[in-house]
Design a protein around this motif. Structure first.
Motif, PDB file in Angstrom:
ATOM      1  N   SER A 162     -15.125   3.975  -8.896  1.00 49.13           N
ATOM      2  CA  SER A 162     -14.698   2.665  -9.382  1.00 49.13           C
ATOM      3  C   SER A 162     -15.921   1.760  -9.467  1.00 49.13           C
ATOM      4  O   SER A 162     -16.380   1.223  -8.464  1.00 49.13           O
TER       5      SER A 162
ATOM      6  N   LEU B 127     -10.528   9.800  -2.364  1.00 46.04           N
ATOM      7  CA  LEU B 127     -10.031  10.303  -1.076  1.00 46.04           C
ATOM      8  C   LEU B 127     -10.839  11.509  -0.614  1.00 46.04           C
ATOM      9  O   LEU B 127     -11.225  11.600   0.561  1.00 46.04           O
TER      10      LEU B 127
ATOM     11  N   SER C 267     -15.659   4.165  -3.247  1.00 43.21           N
ATOM     12  CA  SER C 267     -15.664   3.382  -4.484  1.00 43.21           C
ATOM     13  C   SER C 267     -16.576   3.986  -5.559  1.00 43.21           C
ATOM     14  O   SER C 267     -16.828   3.342  -6.577  1.00 43.21           O
TER      15      SER C 267
ATOM     16  N   SER D 120       0.810  -1.219   0.000  1.00 44.65           N
ATOM     17  CA  SER D 120       0.000   0.000   0.000  1.00 44.65           C
ATOM     18  C   SER D 120       0.844   1.271   0.000  1.00 44.65           C
ATOM     19  O   SER D 120       0.425   2.281  -0.578  1.00 44.65           O
TER      20      SER D 120
ATOM     21  N   GLN E 274      -8.907   9.109 -10.277  1.00 41.71           N
ATOM     22  CA  GLN E 274      -9.911   8.332  -9.551  1.00 41.71           C
ATOM     23  C   GLN E 274      -9.597   8.279  -8.059  1.00 41.71           C
ATOM     24  O   GLN E 274     -10.490   8.457  -7.217  1.00 41.71           O
ATOM     25  N   SER E 275      -8.345   8.023  -7.721  1.00 36.12           N
ATOM     26  CA  SER E 275      -7.948   7.869  -6.319  1.00 36.12           C
ATOM     27  C   SER E 275      -8.097   9.166  -5.542  1.00 36.12           C
ATOM     28  O   SER E 275      -8.542   9.164  -4.389  1.00 36.12           O
TER      29      SER E 275
END
Length: 303
Positions: free
Chosen positions: A234, A284, A231, A31, A279-280
Protein backbone atom coordinates in the motif's frame (compact mmCIF):
# COMPACT_ATOMS: atom_id res chain seq x y z
CA UNK A 1 -4.19 -20.80 34.53
CA UNK A 2 -7.66 -22.27 34.97
CA UNK A 3 -10.71 -20.54 33.52
CA UNK A 4 -12.09 -19.96 37.01
CA UNK A 5 -8.91 -18.21 38.16
CA UNK A 6 -8.83 -16.16 34.94
CA UNK A 7 -12.35 -14.85 35.48
CA UNK A 8 -11.55 -14.01 39.09
CA UNK A 9 -8.59 -11.90 37.98
CA UNK A 10 -10.71 -10.19 35.32
CA UNK A 11 -13.40 -9.41 37.91
CA UNK A 12 -10.79 -8.06 40.33
CA UNK A 13 -9.57 -5.60 37.67
CA UNK A 14 -13.00 -4.99 36.12
CA UNK A 15 -12.60 -1.19 36.11
CA UNK A 16 -9.54 -1.44 33.88
CA UNK A 17 -11.42 -3.69 31.48
CA UNK A 18 -14.29 -1.19 31.39
CA UNK A 19 -11.83 1.43 30.17
CA UNK A 20 -10.81 -0.98 27.40
CA UNK A 21 -14.40 -1.74 26.41
CA UNK A 22 -14.98 1.24 24.02
CA UNK A 23 -11.79 0.39 22.13
CA UNK A 24 -12.72 -3.29 21.94
CA UNK A 25 -16.21 -2.45 20.64
CA UNK A 26 -14.79 -0.03 18.06
CA UNK A 27 -12.21 -2.58 16.92
CA UNK A 28 -14.86 -5.29 16.62
CA UNK A 29 -17.31 -3.12 14.66
CA UNK A 30 -14.81 -1.63 12.23
CA UNK A 31 -12.24 -4.42 11.91
CA UNK A 32 -14.09 -7.73 12.30
CA UNK A 33 -17.67 -7.08 11.19
CA UNK A 34 -16.54 -5.75 7.76
CA UNK A 35 -14.76 -9.07 7.13
CA UNK A 36 -18.19 -10.37 6.15
CA UNK A 37 -17.85 -8.29 2.99
CA UNK A 38 -14.77 -10.20 1.80
CA UNK A 39 -17.12 -12.49 -0.10
CA UNK A 40 -17.72 -9.65 -2.59
CA UNK A 41 -14.37 -10.57 -4.15
CA UNK A 42 -15.77 -14.02 -4.97
CA UNK A 43 -19.21 -12.91 -6.24
CA UNK A 44 -20.63 -11.03 -9.21
CA UNK A 45 -21.84 -8.39 -6.81
CA UNK A 46 -25.11 -6.62 -7.58
CA UNK A 47 -26.76 -4.05 -5.34
CA UNK A 48 -30.13 -5.68 -5.93
CA UNK A 49 -28.87 -9.05 -4.71
CA UNK A 50 -26.61 -7.88 -1.92
CA UNK A 51 -23.95 -10.08 -0.38
CA UNK A 52 -25.99 -13.27 -0.27
CA UNK A 53 -28.09 -12.81 -3.41
CA UNK A 54 -25.26 -12.15 -5.85
CA UNK A 55 -24.04 -15.19 -7.81
CA UNK A 56 -20.70 -16.80 -6.99
CA UNK A 57 -17.86 -16.00 -9.39
CA UNK A 58 -15.05 -17.98 -7.78
CA UNK A 59 -11.60 -16.67 -8.68
CA UNK A 60 -12.84 -14.87 -11.78
CA UNK A 61 -11.80 -11.39 -10.65
CA UNK A 62 -8.41 -12.50 -9.38
CA UNK A 63 -7.78 -14.00 -12.83
CA UNK A 64 -8.90 -10.75 -14.44
CA UNK A 65 -6.41 -8.76 -12.39
CA UNK A 66 -3.43 -11.02 -13.08
CA UNK A 67 -4.27 -11.14 -16.77
CA UNK A 68 -4.57 -7.31 -16.87
CA UNK A 69 -1.74 -5.94 -18.99
CA UNK A 70 -0.65 -3.45 -16.28
CA UNK A 71 -0.91 -5.77 -13.27
CA UNK A 72 2.85 -6.41 -13.01
CA UNK A 73 3.55 -2.70 -13.45
CA UNK A 74 1.09 -1.80 -10.67
CA UNK A 75 2.59 -4.35 -8.27
CA UNK A 76 6.16 -3.32 -9.11
CA UNK A 77 5.47 0.40 -8.68
CA UNK A 78 3.67 -0.17 -5.38
CA UNK A 79 6.53 -2.24 -3.95
CA UNK A 80 9.26 0.15 -5.18
CA UNK A 81 7.59 3.26 -3.75
CA UNK A 82 6.70 1.52 -0.48
CA UNK A 83 10.25 0.17 -0.11
CA UNK A 84 11.74 3.62 -0.67
CA UNK A 85 9.41 5.10 1.95
CA UNK A 86 10.27 2.30 4.38
CA UNK A 87 14.05 2.23 3.88
CA UNK A 88 14.50 6.01 3.86
CA UNK A 89 11.58 7.21 5.93
CA UNK A 90 11.65 4.66 8.75
CA UNK A 91 14.91 5.92 10.24
CA UNK A 92 14.03 9.63 10.02
CA UNK A 93 11.71 9.75 13.07
CA UNK A 94 14.35 7.90 15.10
CA UNK A 95 17.01 10.42 14.11
CA UNK A 96 14.69 13.35 14.87
CA UNK A 97 13.72 11.99 18.29
CA UNK A 98 17.39 11.41 19.22
CA UNK A 99 18.38 14.91 18.08
CA UNK A 100 15.51 16.49 20.02
CA UNK A 101 16.47 14.49 23.08
CA UNK A 102 19.95 16.02 22.94
CA UNK A 103 18.62 19.59 22.80
CA UNK A 104 18.90 21.34 26.15
CA UNK A 105 17.05 24.55 25.22
CA UNK A 106 13.46 23.69 26.17
CA UNK A 107 11.89 26.54 24.16
CA UNK A 108 13.73 25.59 20.99
CA UNK A 109 12.95 21.90 21.53
CA UNK A 110 9.20 22.48 21.93
CA UNK A 111 9.15 24.80 18.92
CA UNK A 112 10.81 22.21 16.69
CA UNK A 113 8.48 19.50 17.98
CA UNK A 114 5.41 21.59 17.24
CA UNK A 115 6.59 22.54 13.77
CA UNK A 116 7.40 18.92 12.94
CA UNK A 117 4.00 17.68 14.18
CA UNK A 118 1.88 20.21 12.27
CA UNK A 119 2.30 18.82 8.72
CA UNK A 120 0.72 15.54 9.83
CA UNK A 121 -2.61 17.34 10.31
CA UNK A 122 -2.46 19.00 6.88
CA UNK A 123 -4.32 17.13 4.12
CA UNK A 124 -2.45 15.88 1.08
CA UNK A 125 -4.48 18.24 -1.10
CA UNK A 126 -2.97 21.22 0.75
CA UNK A 127 0.51 19.68 0.75
CA UNK A 128 0.48 19.01 -3.01
CA UNK A 129 -0.90 22.51 -3.69
CA UNK A 130 2.00 24.00 -1.70
CA UNK A 131 4.47 21.84 -3.62
CA UNK A 132 3.01 23.01 -6.90
CA UNK A 133 3.30 26.66 -5.89
CA UNK A 134 6.83 26.32 -4.53
CA UNK A 135 8.31 24.05 -7.19
CA UNK A 136 6.70 25.28 -10.39
CA UNK A 137 9.27 26.42 -13.01
CA UNK A 138 6.98 29.34 -13.86
CA UNK A 139 7.64 31.77 -11.03
CA UNK A 140 8.13 29.29 -8.19
CA UNK A 141 10.42 30.52 -5.36
CA UNK A 142 12.81 27.57 -5.62
CA UNK A 143 13.31 27.87 -9.36
CA UNK A 144 13.63 31.64 -9.03
CA UNK A 145 16.46 31.01 -6.57
CA UNK A 146 18.12 28.59 -8.99
CA UNK A 147 17.76 31.13 -11.80
CA UNK A 148 19.47 33.78 -9.66
CA UNK A 149 22.53 31.50 -9.60
CA UNK A 150 22.42 31.13 -13.38
CA UNK A 151 20.85 27.66 -13.36
CA UNK A 152 18.05 26.45 -15.60
CA UNK A 153 14.58 25.97 -14.06
CA UNK A 154 13.82 22.38 -13.07
CA UNK A 155 10.49 20.64 -13.60
CA UNK A 156 10.29 18.88 -10.23
CA UNK A 157 6.70 17.67 -10.57
CA UNK A 158 5.43 15.45 -13.40
CA UNK A 159 9.02 14.48 -14.09
CA UNK A 160 10.23 10.88 -13.91
CA UNK A 161 13.71 12.05 -12.85
CA UNK A 162 12.40 13.73 -9.68
CA UNK A 163 9.26 11.67 -9.06
CA UNK A 164 10.59 9.33 -6.37
CA UNK A 165 12.37 12.18 -4.59
CA UNK A 166 9.14 14.19 -4.46
CA UNK A 167 7.08 11.22 -3.24
CA UNK A 168 9.48 10.12 -0.51
CA UNK A 169 10.48 13.64 0.52
CA UNK A 170 6.92 14.89 0.93
CA UNK A 171 5.92 11.74 2.82
CA UNK A 172 8.82 12.16 5.26
CA UNK A 173 8.10 15.88 5.74
CA UNK A 174 4.45 15.18 6.48
CA UNK A 175 4.88 12.25 8.88
CA UNK A 176 8.29 12.55 10.53
CA UNK A 177 7.11 14.60 13.51
CA UNK A 178 4.10 12.47 14.29
CA UNK A 179 6.02 9.20 13.93
CA UNK A 180 8.74 10.48 16.26
CA UNK A 181 6.31 10.82 19.20
CA UNK A 182 6.49 7.17 20.18
CA UNK A 183 10.30 7.22 20.03
CA UNK A 184 10.37 10.34 22.21
CA UNK A 185 8.20 8.50 24.73
CA UNK A 186 10.50 5.46 24.62
CA UNK A 187 13.58 7.64 25.17
CA UNK A 188 11.87 9.37 28.10
CA UNK A 189 11.38 5.95 29.69
CA UNK A 190 15.09 5.05 29.65
CA UNK A 191 16.61 4.88 33.13
CA UNK A 192 18.70 8.02 33.62
CA UNK A 193 21.12 6.04 35.78
CA UNK A 194 22.32 4.35 32.59
CA UNK A 195 23.42 7.72 31.23
CA UNK A 196 25.13 8.55 34.53
CA UNK A 197 26.98 5.23 34.46
CA UNK A 198 28.03 5.88 30.85
CA UNK A 199 29.38 9.31 31.85
CA UNK A 200 31.39 7.78 34.69
CA UNK A 201 32.89 5.34 32.19
CA UNK A 202 33.98 8.32 30.08
CA UNK A 203 31.38 8.05 27.32
CA UNK A 204 30.66 11.24 25.38
CA UNK A 205 27.28 12.23 23.97
CA UNK A 206 27.69 10.16 20.82
CA UNK A 207 28.66 7.02 22.73
CA UNK A 208 25.78 7.56 25.15
CA UNK A 209 23.41 7.65 22.20
CA UNK A 210 25.00 4.55 20.67
CA UNK A 211 25.22 2.44 23.82
CA UNK A 212 22.23 3.70 25.84
CA UNK A 213 19.63 5.50 23.73
CA UNK A 214 19.57 3.20 20.70
CA UNK A 215 19.42 -0.04 22.75
CA UNK A 216 16.70 1.60 24.86
CA UNK A 217 14.42 2.12 21.86
CA UNK A 218 15.45 -1.01 19.94
CA UNK A 219 12.40 -3.07 20.91
CA UNK A 220 9.99 -0.29 19.95
CA UNK A 221 11.80 0.21 16.64
CA UNK A 222 11.62 -3.52 15.80
CA UNK A 223 7.88 -3.68 16.54
CA UNK A 224 7.16 -0.58 14.45
CA UNK A 225 9.31 -1.95 11.63
CA UNK A 226 7.31 -5.18 11.61
CA UNK A 227 4.08 -3.19 11.38
CA UNK A 228 5.54 -0.97 8.65
CA UNK A 229 6.43 -3.96 6.50
CA UNK A 230 2.71 -4.71 6.27
CA UNK A 231 2.25 -1.53 4.25
CA UNK A 232 4.59 -2.60 1.43
CA UNK A 233 1.57 -3.37 -0.74
CA UNK A 234 0.00 0.00 0.00
CA UNK A 235 1.97 2.97 -1.30
CA UNK A 236 -0.64 5.56 -0.28
CA UNK A 237 -3.75 6.44 -2.26
CA UNK A 238 -4.21 10.19 -1.83
CA UNK A 239 -0.58 11.19 -2.28
CA UNK A 240 -0.09 9.13 -5.45
CA UNK A 241 -3.44 10.20 -6.90
CA UNK A 242 -2.46 13.87 -6.59
CA UNK A 243 1.26 13.71 -7.49
CA UNK A 244 1.09 11.14 -10.28
CA UNK A 245 0.31 12.33 -13.80
CA UNK A 246 0.46 11.14 -17.41
CA UNK A 247 4.20 11.88 -17.60
CA UNK A 248 4.97 9.70 -14.55
CA UNK A 249 2.25 7.06 -14.97
CA UNK A 250 4.80 4.38 -15.93
CA UNK A 251 6.44 4.55 -12.49
CA UNK A 252 3.66 6.16 -10.43
CA UNK A 253 0.59 3.97 -11.04
CA UNK A 254 -0.03 1.91 -7.89
CA UNK A 255 -2.53 -0.62 -6.58
CA UNK A 256 -4.26 1.77 -4.19
CA UNK A 257 -5.28 4.18 -6.95
CA UNK A 258 -6.19 1.29 -9.25
CA UNK A 259 -8.54 -0.18 -6.62
CA UNK A 260 -10.33 3.12 -5.99
CA UNK A 261 -10.64 3.92 -9.69
CA UNK A 262 -11.95 0.44 -10.48
CA UNK A 263 -14.36 0.23 -7.56
CA UNK A 264 -15.74 3.76 -7.31
CA UNK A 265 -14.88 5.26 -10.70
CA UNK A 266 -15.88 2.29 -12.85
CA UNK A 267 -18.31 0.55 -10.48
CA UNK A 268 -16.42 -2.77 -10.62
CA UNK A 269 -16.83 -3.51 -6.93
CA UNK A 270 -16.06 -7.23 -7.07
CA UNK A 271 -12.89 -6.65 -9.07
CA UNK A 272 -11.75 -3.90 -6.70
CA UNK A 273 -12.49 -6.11 -3.69
CA UNK A 274 -10.43 -8.93 -5.21
CA UNK A 275 -7.41 -6.66 -5.76
CA UNK A 276 -7.79 -5.22 -2.26
CA UNK A 277 -7.98 -8.72 -0.78
CA UNK A 278 -4.82 -9.66 -2.68
CA UNK A 279 -3.05 -6.67 -1.11
CA UNK A 280 -4.25 -7.64 2.38
CA UNK A 281 -3.19 -11.28 2.06
CA UNK A 282 0.31 -10.33 0.90
CA UNK A 283 0.56 -7.79 3.73
CA UNK A 284 -0.43 -10.47 6.27
CA UNK A 285 2.17 -12.89 4.88
CA UNK A 286 4.86 -10.20 5.06
CA UNK A 287 4.02 -9.31 8.67
CA UNK A 288 4.02 -12.97 9.76
CA UNK A 289 7.31 -13.62 7.97
CA UNK A 290 9.13 -10.57 9.32
CA UNK A 291 7.68 -11.16 12.78
CA UNK A 292 9.06 -14.69 12.81
CA UNK A 293 12.48 -13.52 11.61
CA UNK A 294 12.55 -10.76 14.25
CA UNK A 295 11.65 -13.24 16.99
CA UNK A 296 14.56 -15.47 16.04
CA UNK A 297 17.08 -12.68 15.51
CA UNK A 298 16.25 -10.23 18.29
CA UNK A 299 13.76 -12.01 20.58
CA UNK A 300 11.35 -9.14 19.92
CA UNK A 301 8.08 -9.76 18.11
CA UNK A 302 4.41 -8.86 18.01
CA UNK A 303 3.38 -12.30 19.24
Amino acid sequence: MTANLLWKRIWRHKLFYLFMLPGIIWFFLFSYVPLYGIQVAFRDFMFSGGFTGSPWAGLKYFEQFFSYYQSFELIRNTIVISLLKLLIGFSMPIILSILLNEVRNVTFKKTVQTLSYLPYFVSWIVVVTLMQRLLTPYGGPLNDLLSSFGMEPIQFLNNTTWFYQMIVGSDIWKNIGWNSIIYMAAIAGIDQQLYEAAKIDGAGRFRQVWHVTLPGIRNIAVILFILSVGSLMSAGYEQLLLLNGPATAAIGSVLDVHVINSGIGEGRLSYAAAVGLFQSVIALILILTVNRIARKVSDVSLF
